[in-house]
Design an enzyme around this catalytic site. Structure first.
Site, PDB file in Angstrom:
ATOM      1  N   CYS A 127      -0.429   4.201   2.005  1.00  0.00           N
ATOM      2  CA  CYS A 127      -0.375   4.050   3.474  1.00  0.00           C
ATOM      3  C   CYS A 127       1.053   4.213   3.974  1.00  0.00           C
ATOM      4  O   CYS A 127       1.264   4.744   5.070  1.00  0.00           O
ATOM      5  CB  CYS A 127      -0.835   2.668   3.929  1.00  0.00           C
ATOM      6  N   ASP A 128       2.027   3.710   3.220  1.00  0.00           N
ATOM      7  CA  ASP A 128       3.374   3.561   3.780  1.00  0.00           C
ATOM      8  C   ASP A 128       4.399   4.549   3.230  1.00  0.00           C
ATOM      9  O   ASP A 128       5.519   4.618   3.735  1.00  0.00           O
ATOM     10  CB  ASP A 128       3.873   2.126   3.525  1.00  0.00           C
TER      11      ASP A 128
ATOM     12  N   CYS B 266       0.846  -1.195   0.000  1.00  0.00           N
ATOM     13  CA  CYS B 266       0.000   0.000   0.000  1.00  0.00           C
ATOM     14  C   CYS B 266       0.877   1.239   0.000  1.00  0.00           C
ATOM     15  O   CYS B 266       1.311   1.713   1.052  1.00  0.00           O
ATOM     16  CB  CYS B 266      -0.929  -0.003   1.217  1.00  0.00           C
TER      17      CYS B 266
END
Ligand code: NAP
Length: 316
Positions: A135-136, A132
């Protein structure tokens, strides 16, 4: 005994719960991952009525709305098994052995990220390999990263990663991206994104953490690119295993086969969102919400004695 159990805490599940609540059905909504894939959207620019909203905020508002009804019970738990046997109701068994029962089911179980299946991937998962980018990416401030894929997830992910990373290599097996032109334009605006096209990653390099990727063909005179992070964004696989326990049919693209009313091949079992074959496989907040509402309406009709599309699906 609930009138309906909705499995999945994403956009499709929560929308279905809002509708079943308003149909006055006793509703259980249960799932393991709060917000589903929706929480991975850094910026949502296509949810009607909200010009720009973050995925986690949108999903929080879905949850608040659905759980505002007295006849909705929300549980965060892993469902291990779904069964029916010769009973008139479905039984859900959780990881801790507890159970719930419902007259109907809606699978809104979404999908899981596809893995690349190359050496180094499993070993370095969580050590620089993630699934992701949005997200990261923020853990890679000032570093060099690679984003793999050519769909919305990869191109959006590259655009978001470029906001913080030193350099982003967008590695795609084709010359053209299939992503929405909006995201292709966004990524083009970033001068720290380098396109590595018509190349495949054949290995992820590193011992304790990612140090680079190996390509099938040279790029700028080398078959390796040094990076600190690799975001694999090559699509996802519908999470159908629970529904398959009941015998629900899946189609060639591994989605749950549904009729126009979102009923699967098993009577009383409906599906909505990324796991279903509805909406022409167009996995969006808007289509998940649409399918969730149709499934809820069909559950209501079904409980009133309308058998739904079972005849349609029993043919294949
Ligand atoms: P996707 O649309 O299925 O795209 C997957 C990409 O990965 C494709 O470019 C594909 O290449 C590539 N790929 C697949 N398997 C590969 C492999 N083994 N090796 C190398 N490359 C591989 O998946 P997605 O981008 O995750 O999107 C999934 C759904 O979510 C879509 O419906 C999308 O619209 C939606 N979504 C929307 C947004 C948004 O902002 N609206 C954001 C994220 C996701 P080919 O092109 O060669 O097939």
């Amino acid at each position: 005994m609930y009138d309906v159990a909705i499995i999945g805490l994403g956009a499709a599940g929560y929308t279905a719960a809002i509708y079943t609540a308003r149909y006055k059905l006793s509703t259980l909504i249960v799932g393991e991952d709060e917000g589903g894939m929706g929480v991975t959207a850094a910026e949502v620019g296509n949810w009607p009525g909200a010009i720009d909203i973050k995925g986690p905020d949108l999903m929080e508002s879905f949850k608040k709305h659905a759980t505002n009804f007295d006849n909705v019970t929300r549980k965060q738990a892993r469902v291990e098994k779904v069964s029916k046997g010769d009973k008139a109701y479905f039984q859900i068994t959780y990881q801790n052995g507890e159970t719930d029962e419902a007259k109907t089911l809606i699978f809104a179980t979404g999908s899981d990220k596809r893995h690349l299946g190359v050496p180094g991937e499993d070993k370095l998962s969580g050590k620089g390999v993630t699934y992701c980018a949005t997200c990261d990416a923020f853990f890679y401030k000032g570093k060099d990263v690679a984003v793999l894929g050519g769909g919305d997830s990869a191109v959006e992910g590259a655009a978001i990663a470029a906001q913080v990373a030193n350099k982003v290599y967008l590695i795609h097996r084709r010359k053209e991206f299939r992503a929405e032109p909006f995201w292709v334009d966004e990524v083009k605006k970033k001068d720290n994104v380098e396109y590595v096209l018509e190349r495949r990653v054949v290995e992820i390099l590193g011992d304790d953490k990612v140090s680079g990727v190996k390509l099938d063909k040279e790029f700028n005179g080398s078959d390796t690119i040094n990076v600190d992070g690799v975001f694999i964004e090559i699509g996802s696989i519908p999470s159908t295993s629970l529904a398959e326990m009941l015998g629900c049919k899946i189609d060639d693209r591994k989605h749950l086969k549904v009729g126009e009313d979102m009923q699967t091949s098993v009577k009383g079992v409906f599906a909505a969102g990324d796991v279903s074959s509805g909406s022409n496989y167009f996995a969006q907040f808007a289509t998940a919400a649409g399918e969730g509402s149709v499934a809820a309406n069909s559950v209501f009709n079904y409980l009133q004695g309308d058998g739904g599309s079972e005849g349609y699906l029993s043919e294949g």
